[in-house]
Design a protein around this motif. Structure first.
Motif, mmCIF file in Angstrom:
data_model
loop_
_atom_site.group_PDB
_atom_site.id
_atom_site.type_symbol
_atom_site.label_atom_id
_atom_site.label_comp_id
_atom_site.label_asym_id
_atom_site.label_seq_id
_atom_site.Cartn_x
_atom_site.Cartn_y
_atom_site.Cartn_z
ATOM 1 N N PHE A 144 -11.472 -19.340 -0.210
ATOM 2 C CA PHE A 144 -11.029 -18.773 1.066
ATOM 3 C C PHE A 144 -10.608 -17.314 0.896
ATOM 4 N N VAL A 145 -9.848 -17.029 -0.172
ATOM 5 C CA VAL A 145 -9.402 -15.649 -0.423
ATOM 6 C C VAL A 145 -10.608 -14.736 -0.663
ATOM 7 N N ASP A 146 -11.588 -15.224 -1.425
ATOM 8 C CA ASP A 146 -12.809 -14.434 -1.668
ATOM 9 C C ASP A 146 -13.496 -14.075 -0.356
ATOM 10 N N THR A 147 -13.551 -15.033 0.552
ATOM 11 C CA THR A 147 -14.184 -14.804 1.859
ATOM 12 C C THR A 147 -13.429 -13.728 2.642
ATOM 13 N N GLU A 148 -12.097 -13.774 2.615
ATOM 14 C CA GLU A 148 -11.294 -12.776 3.332
ATOM 15 C C GLU A 148 -11.447 -11.387 2.716
ATOM 16 N N ILE A 149 -11.558 -11.323 1.396
ATOM 17 C CA ILE A 149 -11.748 -10.021 0.734
ATOM 18 C C ILE A 149 -13.109 -9.439 1.103
ATOM 19 N N ARG A 150 -14.144 -10.285 1.157
ATOM 20 C CA ARG A 150 -15.472 -9.798 1.569
ATOM 21 C C ARG A 150 -15.432 -9.292 3.004
ATOM 22 N N ARG A 151 -14.688 -9.975 3.848
ATOM 23 C CA ARG A 151 -14.560 -9.526 5.244
ATOM 24 C C ARG A 151 -13.885 -8.154 5.306
ATOM 25 N N LEU A 152 -12.870 -7.954 4.477
ATOM 26 C CA LEU A 152 -12.166 -6.672 4.425
ATOM 27 C C LEU A 152 -13.076 -5.562 3.910
ATOM 28 N N LEU A 153 -13.815 -5.837 2.831
ATOM 29 C CA LEU A 153 -14.702 -4.829 2.262
ATOM 30 C C LEU A 153 -15.838 -4.477 3.223
ATOM 31 N N GLY A 154 -16.302 -5.470 3.978
ATOM 32 C CA GLY A 154 -17.339 -5.196 4.971
ATOM 33 C C GLY A 154 -16.838 -4.247 6.039
ATOM 34 N N ALA A 155 -15.613 -4.458 6.493
ATOM 35 C CA ALA A 155 -15.039 -3.571 7.509
ATOM 36 C C ALA A 155 -14.849 -2.169 6.951
ATOM 37 N N TYR A 156 -14.445 -2.076 5.685
ATOM 38 C CA TYR A 156 -14.277 -0.758 5.053
ATOM 39 C C TYR A 156 -15.615 -0.020 4.993
ATOM 40 N N THR A 157 -16.664 -0.742 4.597
ATOM 41 C CA THR A 157 -17.996 -0.122 4.494
ATOM 42 C C THR A 157 -18.464 0.391 5.850
ATOM 43 N N ARG A 158 -18.281 -0.408 6.891
ATOM 44 C CA ARG A 158 -18.705 0.007 8.228
ATOM 45 C C ARG A 158 -17.891 1.209 8.719
ATOM 46 N N ALA A 159 -16.590 1.188 8.476
ATOM 47 C CA ALA A 159 -15.743 2.297 8.911
ATOM 48 C C ALA A 159 -16.094 3.583 8.173
ATOM 49 N N ARG A 160 -16.426 3.463 6.896
ATOM 50 C CA ARG A 160 -16.785 4.653 6.118
ATOM 51 C C ARG A 160 -18.105 5.240 6.600
ATOM 52 N N SER A 161 -19.059 4.376 6.964
ATOM 53 C CA SER A 161 -20.360 4.872 7.423
ATOM 54 C C SER A 161 -20.248 5.602 8.755
ATOM 55 N N LYS A 162 -19.289 5.209 9.576
ATOM 56 C CA LYS A 162 -19.096 5.888 10.861
ATOM 57 C C LYS A 162 -18.515 7.281 10.672
ATOM 58 N N GLY A 163 -17.670 7.455 9.658
ATOM 59 C CA GLY A 163 -17.148 8.776 9.340
ATOM 60 C C GLY A 163 -16.015 9.270 10.217
ATOM 61 N N SER A 164 -15.558 8.478 11.164
ATOM 62 C CA SER A 164 -14.468 8.930 12.036
ATOM 63 C C SER A 164 -13.136 9.004 11.286
ATOM 64 N N ILE A 165 -13.009 8.229 10.213
ATOM 65 C CA ILE A 165 -11.841 8.282 9.330
ATOM 66 C C ILE A 165 -12.364 8.572 7.930
ATOM 67 N N SER A 166 -11.778 9.524 7.242
ATOM 68 C CA SER A 166 -12.285 9.918 5.931
ATOM 69 C C SER A 166 -12.203 8.759 4.941
ATOM 70 N N ALA A 167 -13.126 8.785 3.965
ATOM 71 C CA ALA A 167 -13.146 7.734 2.946
ATOM 72 C C ALA A 167 -11.831 7.704 2.177
ATOM 73 N N ARG A 168 -11.262 8.865 1.979
ATOM 74 C CA ARG A 168 -10.005 8.949 1.235
ATOM 75 C C ARG A 168 -8.876 8.246 1.983
ATOM 76 N N HIS A 169 -8.828 8.459 3.295
ATOM 77 C CA HIS A 169 -7.815 7.785 4.105
ATOM 78 C C HIS A 169 -8.040 6.277 4.120
ATOM 79 N N LEU A 170 -9.307 5.886 4.251
ATOM 80 C CA LEU A 170 -9.615 4.463 4.291
ATOM 81 C C LEU A 170 -9.185 3.765 3.005
ATOM 82 N N LEU A 171 -9.330 4.466 1.897
ATOM 83 C CA LEU A 171 -8.912 3.903 0.621
ATOM 84 C C LEU A 171 -7.394 3.838 0.498
#
Length: 453
Positions: A404-431
Motif C-alpha cells: 500500500f505504501v509503495d502504491t502511495e509513493i508511486r502516486r506522489l512521484l507521478g504527481a511530481y513528474t506531471r507538475a514538473r513537466s508543466k513548469g508552473s512551479i520550478s523543479a527546485r521548489h517541487l523538490l
C-alpha cells in the motif's frame, strides 16, 4: 490568570541560597525548601524532565507543538535555571493551559485535551520522575496488572502495549480461555484529585512537595469562554485531571490500585491499560462474575464502563478479539482493522496534501509539503507505526501494508513528474530545496571614502 507557589505557614527558616553575586541570601522570602522539593527542582532533574518533554514534543503530530519545542530548545539551559530560581524563591507563576477538542469518530464527540505551557510540562515531568522513584509508592508503580503510565521492569517488551499483550498470552497459556474487553467511560474526567492526593500525602507527607504537586495537577484554561458549553467536559475543580499531562495516567493508576488488586482474584486475571480493561477467566461464568464485580468497584468511585465499548460480552480467546488495537486470532497477533485503516488514512492524507500543493500553482507553495519533506514524513510515519507493532507476528499484514505504501509513493512521484513537466512551479521548489534568491539578506555596507581623503 496565573497561579503562584504559595509560601508555607510554618516559621520561616533561613536559606543557604546564593544570589548571582555569590552573596548569601537570607530572609523569609528565601526559606529553605524541603529535601524532596530541592531534589525535584535540581537543575539535573529539570534537565532530565526537559529531555523527555523535548522527545515527546518534537515527534508530535502538532506543528504548533513542534514549533514551541524548537523555540524553547536554543535557550533551554537558561530557561531551566530560571524555572529553578523562581520555584525555590516562591515567585514561580503557573500559566493557564489551553483546552483543545480532539474530534472522535463518533459525530459531534471529542476528546478534551489540555495543553500546558512548556515550563509547566517540565515541572510536571520532574514531579512524575520523583514519584516513580519514590520507594514508598513502589506498590503503585511496579504492578503486574496495569500498563501505560507506569514503569515496568521487563525491558524485553518494546512498549507497554506489547507488555499487556504478552501478559494476555501468558494468561491464555494458563488456561484462562475466556475474555471480555471493556473501557472506562470518560476516565480522566472522573478522577478526583483529592482521592489521589490523600493516598500520596499519606506516603509522602511533605508540605513543600504537596503544594507543588497540587499546582501541577490543577487545571486552569485560558480559553474557557471560547469552549462554551463544552467547557464542562474539561477538568474543573476537584473532579478530573488533565488528559495530556504526563502525570495523569499515573494518577489514574494510583486511584485504581485497589481495583487492580481485587480484580486479580478468584482465579481470573484483569489486565488494565489506563482505561482499557481485559478480563480473562477459565469459564464464561467466571469472567461474567468478574465483570459484574468490576462494575460495582467502579461505581463506588463514581465511574462506569462505556456502554458502546463494553457491549460485546464474553468471548472465547481462540475465536479472536481485539484489545489495544491488536487482533489476536488463531495464533496470529496483528494490528486490528481500525489500526490499519487509520494508518492508511493518514498515509493517503499526507500524499493528498502534497499533490494538492504541487498541482495548485495559484496558491502559496508550502515547502513542507514538497517532494523530499513529504517522503521524509512518509518514512517517519512508516517507521513509527512499524516500531509500535513490531511484536506482532503476522508477516502477511506487513507485506500488504508495504504494498500500500509503495502504491502511495508511486502516486506522489507521478504527481511530481506531471507538475514538473508543466513548469508552473520550478523543479527546485517541487523538490523542496531552498532557493538562495528568495532568502532574506542583511548585507553589510562597503565603506565609502570621506570627501577630501
Amino acid at each position: 490568570m496565573s497561579r503562584s507557589i504559595r509560601k508555607g505557614h510554618s516559621a520561616p527558616r533561613q536559606s543557604l541560597a546564593h544570589g548571582r553575586t555569590g552573596k548569601l541570601l537570607t530572609g523569609p522570602q528565601y526559606r529553605m525548601k524541603s529535601k524532596i522539593f530541592r531534589e525535584i527542582t535540581k537543575q539535573s532533574a529539570l534537565k532530565d524532565a526537559w529531555a523527555k518533554v523535548y522527545e515527546n514534543g518534537i515527534s508530535s503530530r502538532s506543528y504548533e507543538t513542534q514549533k514551541e519545542i524548537k523555540s524553547f530548545q536554543p535557550e533551554s539551559d537558561r530557561h531551566i535555571r530560571s524555572i529553578q530560581r523562581r520555584l525555590r524563591n516562591d515567585s514561580y507563576q503557573f500559566q493557564p493551559s489551553i483546552g483543545k477538542k480532539i474530534p472522535k469518530k463518533t459525530k459531534g464527540d471529542f476528546r478534551p485535551l489540555v495543553i500546558a505551557p512548556i515550563e509547566t510540562r517540565i515541572i510536571q515531568r520532574a514531579v512524575l520522575d520523583y514519584i516513580l522513584d519514590e520507594p514508598k509508592l513502589k506498590d503503585y508503580i511496579e504492578t503486574p496488572h496495569s500498563f501505560g503510565g507506569v514503569r515496568k521492569s521487563n525491558h524485553d517488551d518494546p512498549s507497554p502495549v506489547a507488555a499487556a499483550i504478552r501478559t494476555a498470552l501468558e494468561a491464555k497459556a494458563n488456561n484462562l480461555a475466556y475474555v471480555r474487553c471493556a473501557d472506562i467511560s470518560s476516565f480522566f474526567t472522573r478522577i478526583r484529585k483529592s482521592s489521589v492526593r490523600s493516598i500520596i500525602s499519606s506516603t509522602v507527607p511533605d508540605s513543600d512537595f504537596l503544594k507543588l504537586f497540587d499546582e501541577c495537577i490543577s487545571v486552569e484554561l485560558s480559553n474557557l469562554e471560547k469552549l462554551g458549553s463544552d467547557a464542562n467536559r474539561f477538568p474543573r475543580g476537584d473532579l478530573g485531571v488533565a488528559q495530556g499531562s504526563s502525570l495523569s495516567p499515573m494518577l489514574g493508576n494510583i486511584l485504581l490500585h485497589r481495583f487492580d488488586e481485587e480484580m486479580n482474584q478468584s482465579g481470573c486475571r484483569c489486565i488494565r491499560y489506563i482505561d482499557d480493561i481485559l478480563i480473562l477467566g477459565p469459564s464464561e461464568k467466571a469472567v461474567s462474575a468478574r465483570f459484574k464485580h468490576a462494575t460495582s468497584l467502579l461505581k463506588s468511585m463514581g465511574m462506569e464502563f462505556s456502554k458502546s465499548k463494553s457491549s460485546f460480552g464474553v468471548q472465547n480467546f481462540d475465536s479472536g478479539f481485539s484489545f489495544l488495537g491488536i487482533e489476536l486470532i488463531s495464533g496470529l497477533i496483528r494490528p486490528d482493522g481500525q489500526s490499519i485503516g487509520n494508518f492508511k488514512q493518514k498515509m493517503k492524507s499526507i500524499v493528498d496534501d502534497a499533490i494538492l500543493n504541487m498541482t495548485s500553482p495559484g496558491k502559496t507553495f508550502d515547502r513542507r509539503k514538497s517532494l523530499i519533506p513529504t517522503l521524509e514524513r512518509i518514512s517517519g510515519t512508516v517507521n513509527g507505526w512499524g516500531k509500535h507493532y513490531r511484536f506482532c507476528n503476522d508477516e502477511k499484514t506487513f507485506e500488504n501494508i508495504d504494498h500500500f505504501v509503495d502504491t502511495e509513493i508511486r502516486r506522489l512521484l507521478g504527481a511530481y513528474t506531471r507538475a514538473r513537466s508543466k513548469g508552473s512551479i520550478s523543479a527546485r521548489h517541487l523538490l523542496g530545496v531552498v532557493s538562495l534568491g528568495e532568502m532574506e539578506r542583511l548585507p553589510l555596507k562597503w565603506p565609502t571614502k570621506s570627501p577630501g581623503t
